[in-house]
Design an enzyme around this catalytic site. Structure first.
Site, PDB file in Angstrom:
ATOM      1  CB  SER A 137      -0.932   0.134   1.256  1.00 51.55           C
ATOM      2  OG  SER A 137      -1.502   1.206   1.389  1.00 51.55           O
ATOM      3  CE1 TYR A 150      -4.653  -2.637   4.764  1.00 50.63           C
ATOM      4  CE2 TYR A 150      -4.069  -0.280   4.331  1.00 50.63           C
ATOM      5  CZ  TYR A 150      -4.322  -1.749   3.898  1.00 50.63           C
ATOM      6  OH  TYR A 150      -4.181  -1.843   2.571  1.00 50.63           O
TER       7      TYR A 150
END
Length: 270
Positions: A137, A150
């Site tokens: 990400s 996360y």
């Protein structure tokens, strides 16, 4: 450029994985598209059949929490393992329940590592030169407030990937990461809902209304709601490719932002 590949994709029941699987199949690659949830398997098979791609896309269930599913996956033949499956927990790191943090690490880090270890060890024994791709990400390279749980799992994947690139190079096994920006697939939006199942105004210092406003303000920006088509098209190119960059941040404006952030980190003060 890439020769014809067989690609195993985890988390192909929806989002990036599903659409990139279809795109790669249309480009001539063979795909083993796996879904974590059994109810996603039959609809995806039906969609693949309707697209006329049944000869190139095989749809299977692969629940990474099920050791028998992993054992079965290790019997499949493929050239590229794309660790795309994942989930996310948001909310303030200083208040989030630790069991929720632990679960996020189990799903995003430990289970993909379990599958990857099994695959690459088989490849090394067989002398096979394959490739492993991790969906990381933009958050694997910086840490915004209230997304720390996360993105810390993605930081961990970045570290594992960088180590494996060095460790497996002598065996001809390649490693890559893909680092999407905040594309509008529903993934980030659903993640932003997660803290409201535990955040309690009577208990927590962080107030529900304040956290919701912060999320809503971000998703209202152009950077928080980008069209995923660009990312899917890049994934279709990157995943089966024989050559390429180790880290692949998309779009370019996010890559530039992350580079600037990392430079400024050296001057960050308390």
């Amino acid at each position: 450029m890439s020769t014809k590949k067989t690609v195993l994709i985890t988390g192909a029941g929806s989002g990036f994985g599903k659409h990139a699987a279809i795109g790669m199949a249309k480009n001539g690659h063979n795909i083993i598209a796996t879904a974590h949830v059994s109810s996603q398997v039959t609809p995806l098979r039906e969609e693949v059949e309707a697209l006329g791609l049944s000869n190139q896309i095989t749809v299977q269930r692969l629940d990474l929490t099920d050791p028998y599913d992993i054992k079965q996956a290790l019997t499949w033949e493929f050239d590229v393992l794309w660790n795309n499956a994942g989930m996310g927990e948001a909310g303030p790191v200083w208040e989030i329940p630790i069991d929720i943090v632990r679960k996020n690490y189990e799903v995003n880090v430990f289970l993909p590592l379990t599958l990857t270890q099994g695959v690459v060890q088989q490849w090394v024994r067989a002398g096979k030169k394959g490739k492993v791709v991790f969906t990381s990400s933009m958050g694997g390279l910086f840490t915004p407030a209230n997304w720390g749980t996360y993105v810390s799992t993605k930081h961990a994947l970045e570290a594992f990937a960088e180590a494996m690139q060095q460790e497996l190079a002598p065996y001809g096994i390649k490693i890559q990461t893909i680092n999407p920006g905040a594309y509008y697939t529903g993934y980030n939006e659903t993640m932003a809902d997660n803290p409201f199942r535990w955040l309690d105004d009577k208990v927590n210092f962080t107030k529900r209304a304040d956290l919701r406003k912060g999320f809503d303000d971000f998703f209202a920006t152009p950077e928080g709601k980008m069209d995923p088509t660009e990312m899917i098209n890049r994934m279709v190119e990157i995943v089966p490719a024989d050559e390429g960059k180790f880290r692949n941040v998309v779009p370019k404006v996010i890559e530039d932002m992350l580079k600037d952030h990392q430079l400024k980190a050296w001057e960050n003060t308390i």
